[in-house]
Design an enzyme around this catalytic site. Structure first.
Site, PDB file in Angstrom:
ATOM      1  N   ARG A  27      46.894  49.037  38.687  1.00  7.19           N
ATOM      2  CA  ARG A  27      45.586  49.698  38.764  1.00  7.19           C
ATOM      3  C   ARG A  27      44.871  49.737  37.417  1.00  7.19           C
ATOM      4  O   ARG A  27      43.708  50.122  37.342  1.00  7.19           O
ATOM      5  CB  ARG A  27      45.764  51.137  39.255  1.00  7.19           C
ATOM      6  CG  ARG A  27      46.357  51.228  40.642  1.00  7.19           C
ATOM      7  CD  ARG A  27      46.533  52.683  41.007  1.00  7.19           C
ATOM      8  NE  ARG A  27      45.256  53.346  41.067  1.00  7.19           N
ATOM      9  CZ  ARG A  27      44.578  53.580  42.184  1.00  7.19           C
ATOM     10  NH1 ARG A  27      45.080  53.203  43.330  1.00  7.19           N
ATOM     11  NH2 ARG A  27      43.420  54.185  42.156  1.00  7.19           N
ATOM     12  N   TRP A  75      42.541  51.910  32.599  1.00  7.14           N
ATOM     13  CA  TRP A  75      41.583  50.794  32.615  1.00  7.14           C
ATOM     14  C   TRP A  75      40.315  51.376  32.004  1.00  7.14           C
ATOM     15  O   TRP A  75      39.673  52.238  32.594  1.00  7.14           O
ATOM     16  CB  TRP A  75      41.352  50.334  34.060  1.00  7.14           C
ATOM     17  CG  TRP A  75      40.452  49.145  34.188  1.00  7.14           C
ATOM     18  CD1 TRP A  75      40.837  47.834  34.185  1.00  7.14           C
ATOM     19  CD2 TRP A  75      39.032  49.141  34.381  1.00  7.14           C
ATOM     20  NE1 TRP A  75      39.751  47.022  34.344  1.00  7.14           N
ATOM     21  CE2 TRP A  75      38.623  47.793  34.459  1.00  7.14           C
ATOM     22  CE3 TRP A  75      38.057  50.130  34.463  1.00  7.14           C
ATOM     23  CZ2 TRP A  75      37.296  47.416  34.633  1.00  7.14           C
ATOM     24  CZ3 TRP A  75      36.723  49.760  34.632  1.00  7.14           C
ATOM     25  CH2 TRP A  75      36.362  48.415  34.719  1.00  7.14           C
ATOM     26  N   GLY A 102      38.188  58.131  36.747  1.00  8.76           N
ATOM     27  CA  GLY A 102      36.800  58.386  37.139  1.00  8.76           C
ATOM     28  C   GLY A 102      35.903  58.461  35.918  1.00  8.76           C
ATOM     29  O   GLY A 102      36.301  58.095  34.807  1.00  8.76           O
ATOM     30  N   GLU A 485      35.445  32.242  47.547  1.00  8.82           N
ATOM     31  CA  GLU A 485      36.717  32.947  47.329  1.00  8.82           C
ATOM     32  C   GLU A 485      37.681  32.094  46.498  1.00  8.82           C
ATOM     33  O   GLU A 485      38.363  32.615  45.603  1.00  8.82           O
ATOM     34  CB  GLU A 485      37.320  33.328  48.690  1.00  8.82           C
ATOM     35  CG  GLU A 485      38.701  33.952  48.655  1.00  8.82           C
ATOM     36  CD  GLU A 485      38.786  35.271  47.882  1.00  8.82           C
ATOM     37  OE1 GLU A 485      37.741  35.834  47.502  1.00  8.82           O
ATOM     38  OE2 GLU A 485      39.922  35.707  47.618  1.00  8.82           O
ATOM     39  N   LYS A 489      39.204  33.307  42.927  1.00  4.34           N
ATOM     40  CA  LYS A 489      40.645  33.374  42.628  1.00  4.34           C
ATOM     41  C   LYS A 489      40.944  32.678  41.314  1.00  4.34           C
ATOM     42  O   LYS A 489      41.676  33.200  40.481  1.00  4.34           O
ATOM     43  CB  LYS A 489      41.484  32.702  43.731  1.00  4.34           C
ATOM     44  CG  LYS A 489      41.673  33.440  45.023  1.00  4.34           C
ATOM     45  CD  LYS A 489      42.469  34.721  44.957  1.00  4.34           C
ATOM     46  CE  LYS A 489      41.606  35.885  44.546  1.00  4.34           C
ATOM     47  NZ  LYS A 489      40.940  36.679  45.508  1.00  4.34           N
ATOM     48  N   GLU A 492      39.531  34.679  38.254  1.00  2.26           N
ATOM     49  CA  GLU A 492      40.210  35.947  37.989  1.00  2.26           C
ATOM     50  C   GLU A 492      41.516  35.773  37.233  1.00  2.26           C
ATOM     51  O   GLU A 492      41.827  36.558  36.347  1.00  2.26           O
ATOM     52  CB  GLU A 492      40.572  36.632  39.317  1.00  2.26           C
ATOM     53  CG  GLU A 492      39.454  37.307  40.016  1.00  2.26           C
ATOM     54  CD  GLU A 492      39.972  38.088  41.209  1.00  2.26           C
ATOM     55  OE1 GLU A 492      39.821  39.313  41.209  1.00  2.26           O
ATOM     56  OE2 GLU A 492      40.520  37.473  42.146  1.00  2.26           O
ATOM     57  N   HIS A 508      20.701  20.807  44.713  1.00  3.63           N
ATOM     58  CA  HIS A 508      19.550  21.593  44.272  1.00  3.63           C
ATOM     59  C   HIS A 508      19.771  22.233  42.907  1.00  3.63           C
ATOM     60  O   HIS A 508      19.075  23.178  42.547  1.00  3.63           O
ATOM     61  CB  HIS A 508      19.218  22.670  45.316  1.00  3.63           C
ATOM     62  CG  HIS A 508      18.885  22.086  46.654  1.00  3.63           C
ATOM     63  ND1 HIS A 508      17.697  21.445  46.911  1.00  3.63           N
ATOM     64  CD2 HIS A 508      19.612  22.006  47.789  1.00  3.63           C
ATOM     65  CE1 HIS A 508      17.692  21.020  48.162  1.00  3.63           C
ATOM     66  NE2 HIS A 508      18.844  21.340  48.710  1.00  3.63           N
TER      67      HIS A 508
HETATM   68  O1  M6R Z   1      39.837  47.127  47.633  1.00  2.00           O
HETATM   69  P1  M6R Z   1      38.582  46.360  47.951  1.00  2.00           P
HETATM   70  O2  M6R Z   1      38.790  45.309  48.991  1.00  2.00           O
HETATM   71  O3  M6R Z   1      37.426  47.234  48.275  1.00  2.00           O
HETATM   72  O4  M6R Z   1      38.245  45.617  46.596  1.00  2.00           O
HETATM   73  C1  M6R Z   1      37.094  44.853  46.464  1.00  2.00           C
HETATM   74  C2  M6R Z   1      37.151  44.017  45.220  1.00  2.00           C
HETATM   75  O5  M6R Z   1      37.250  44.815  44.075  1.00  2.00           O
HETATM   76  C3  M6R Z   1      38.332  43.050  45.233  1.00  2.00           C
HETATM   77  O6  M6R Z   1      38.301  42.229  46.359  1.00  2.00           O
HETATM   78  C4  M6R Z   1      38.342  42.177  43.967  1.00  2.00           C
HETATM   79  O7  M6R Z   1      37.251  41.308  43.974  1.00  2.00           O
HETATM   80  C5  M6R Z   1      39.646  41.432  43.842  1.00  2.00           C
HETATM   81  N1  M6R Z   1      40.057  41.408  42.476  1.00  2.00           N
HETATM   82  C6  M6R Z   1      39.591  40.043  44.337  1.00  2.00           C
HETATM   83  O8  M6R Z   1      40.739  39.318  44.102  1.00  2.00           O
END
Ligand code: M6R
Length: 612
Positions: A27, A75, A102, A485, A489, A492, A508
């Site tokens: 997290r 984070w 938060g 997607e 991937k 990321e 385009h």
């Molecule tokens: O938990 P969620 O599906 O709401 O999260 C949404 C995005 O934060 C999440 O999909 C993020 O883009 C991932 N790191 C993708 O691999």
């Protein structure tokens, strides 16, 4: 986004906190720290920049003996990741120490007020201001609970917070608004955590805090209240997953494990929800709002990141199968652009974690405007799952890898089932076609498994491209979101710049990027746009781009146009994004590992983004 853990009971808290932080590290992982009330009833604390394992090596654990404590893995939001900004944060008098997830939005106003009262800060964080505010009230009330309550009533923004007090060392106070927090409750101890992964190895009995609630925990038990001091009673719930599901089980990374689980996870999504004799799909969780959905003039879908890509695919599915108009929005945009929402709209909210702040805000916006809301969620009992009018769990099981993989394909499977259910109820698809989809779904797990079994093929291609600086991903129709997607991937976890486009859109603009250094991934199932995709491939080839095609096993044309072909089992159009996502995930994974990247903890990312 940041992890909180806490312990109160009879055991030594130190190792429980460290183990909990390791489980929560997905997290947030830029710094970590713990604080314990030691056996002399004094608060001891340690924190530093870096991973939990580095904190563990640096701590002198003999000083951390006691059975009440809190911990945090961070984070960064306010202030760069460094030792000083790491949590926990003491107030100026070192009376109250807190860990916080938060954002305190009015921290500047509070800071101004507190500096007028003589309070100073060591860090750049909003959290330290909250700690000072609590102690400001403690000085006045001489009551820890009252001090926390007063402070939370002054705060604007979001928090999941756990607090210790040197002058009342027998308790932990926790509170929540907009940032998840739960208690794992057993006869002799209570574990606090921002998600269940830090609790499941202690107990399955949990209680979720709701927004605006706080709990006072002692060794005798806990008292749940609102921050306005009203008593609350809530039933304990049972977690629905096993410890083994959040462990690596022999795989090098959680991400690899989760990619390889997809044959099973897909089955878990559709199990008991399709009658394979008739092709009829039924999702019990949607029944209460079926009437509303069938009468809706449109469906809005809102989500973030990978879940948004699933939503885009859902647009193609729902429009094509059920003939209901669909609009898809990034949750962060939906929330703030004053969207037009009619009371007869149905808003689908997609989220793996069920805690994403932007998605949650979009859901609340939709509800406030009177729309019917439907959740497509993985994390059972999460905030979004609890707040929607109706919904379906995707049953992907816990997803720990920061890059979402199995949740994506299970979201696609859920959207397929919803499309089938609505298509049948609206009479938009005949039973023969529904049965055909059902038959193909039945074969999906085996097809996915064949790709998993031959994953070494994808590794070879990854070696070839690991030094590329850019990538393009192109697809059409159902496979346009799959291209987005695939690109996400790769970005990321490997930090290679990648873009996804509808294949026809390339000419385009993006075609200007093509040269001999540009790998282009074409998703090319044999559907009605196949010939057009071949033309797009030729356009790239003519400009010396390097082609990696994802194509059906029996496609005997594609090899002549491609430098590399990743073969996938043949399936029907609607299921191709699921099938094609598997090699895309492997490609990203193997490229990232070949580059030596930490795929489970990619830089700057966190699994669940609980701040806006
Ligand atoms: O938990 P969620 O599906 O709401 O999260 C949404 C995005 O934060 C999440 O999909 C993020 O883009 C991932 N790191 C993708 O691999």
């Amino acid at each position: 986004m940041c992890g909180i853990v806490g312990y109160i009971g009879k055991k030594n808290a130190y190792q429980i906190l460290i183990d909990g932080l390791k489980r929560l590290e997905y997290r947030g992982y830029d710094s970590a720290g713990i604080s314990i009330i030691n056996n002399n009833s004094k608060i001891v604390a340690f924190k530093q920049k870096g991973k939990v394992s580095e904190v563990e090596s640096a701590i002198d654990s003999s000083e951390f003996t006691g059975n009440i404590g809190i911990g945090h893995t961070r984070w960064a939001t306010h202030g760069e990741p460094n030792d000083v900004n790491a949590h926990p944060h003491f107030d100026m008098d070192e009376n109250i120490i807190i860990v916080h997830n938060g954002i305190i939005e009015n921290y500047k106003t509070l800071q101004k007020f507190l500096s007028g009262e003589g309070f100073t800060n060591r860090s750049e964080t909003d959290t330290e201001i909250l700690a000072n505010l609590m102690n400001y009230y403690y000085r006045q009330t001489k009551n820890f609970e009252q001090a926390v309550r007063n402070s939370l009533n002054d705060v604007e923004g979001t928090y999941g917070v756990a607090c210790l007090c040197a002058k009342e060392p027998d308790r932990i106070i926790v509170a929540r608004k907009g940032s998840p927090l739960m208690l794992g409750v057993s006869m002799e101890e209570i574990i606090i955590a921002s998600d269940a992964s830090a609790i499941i190895n202690h107990t399955k009995n949990v209680m979720y805090l709701e927004d605006g609630e706080m709990a006072v925990l002692t060794k005798q038990g806990f008292q749940l209240k609102t921050i306005k001091d009203e008593d609350i009673y809530r039933e304990i719930q049972e977690l629905d997953f096993e410890l083994s599901e959040i462990e690596k089980g022999g795989f090098e990374h959680f991400m690899l494990k989760e990619i390889c689980e997809q044959s099973d996870s897909i089955q878990n999504t559709y199990r008991g929800r399709i009658n394979f004799d008739t092709g009829v799909a039924r999702l019990g969780g949607l029944e209460p709002v079926m009437e509303k959905i069938l009468n809706a003039k449109r469906i809005l879908i809102t989500a973030c990141g990978t879940a948004w890509h699933a939503g885009l695919t859902g647009e193609y599915m729902l429009e094509s199968c059920a003939r209901i108009p669909v609009e898809v929005d990034y949750a962060s945009e939906f929330r703030y652009r004053n969207p037009i929402i009619y009371p007869d709209d149905v808003v689908f909210v997609i989220s793996q974690s069920g805690e994403t702040a932007d998605t949650l805000s979009a859901l609340r916006e939709a509800k406030n405007n009177g729309a019917t809301t439907v959740g497509i969620v993985n994390a059972v009992g999460s905030t979004i799952a609890r707040e929607v009018d109706a919904g379906t769990y995707i049953h992907a099981g816990p997803e720990i890898g920061v890059a979402s993989t199995k949740a994506f394909t299970c979201q696609l499977m859920s959207l397929t089932l919803i499309s089938m259910m609505l298509a049948e109820a609206k009479g938009a698809m005949d039973s023969e076609n529904l049965k055909r989809i059902a038959d193909e779904i039945k074969m999906l797990p085996e097809k996915i498994q064949t790709m998993i079994d031959r994953r070494e093929e994808y590794k070879f291609i990854a070696e070839e491209f690991k030094d590329a600086r850019n990538f393009l991903y192109l697809g059409r129709g159902y496979n346009f979101p799959a291209a987005l997607e695939g690109a996400l991937k790769l970005k990321e976890i490997s930090y290679i710049h990648a873009e996804g486009y509808p294949a026809a859109e390339m000419k385009h603009g993006p075609i200007a990027l093509i040269d001999e250094n540009m790998p282009v991934v074409f998703i090319a199932p044999k559907d009605k746009t196949y010939d057009k995709i071949i033309s797009n491939i030729e356009e790239v080839k003519a400009r010396k781009g390097r082609i990696i095609s994802i194509a059906f096993e029996d496609d005997d044309q594609i090899a002549q146009y491609s430098d590399f072909v990743l073969r996938v089992p043949k399936t029907i159009n609607i299921l191709t994004p699921i099938i094609n996502s598997i090699p895309l995930q492997f490609l990203a994974y193997y490229i990232a590992t070949a580059r030596g990247c930490n795929v489970d903890q990619p830089r700057n990312l966190a699994k669940s983004v609980t701040v806006e």
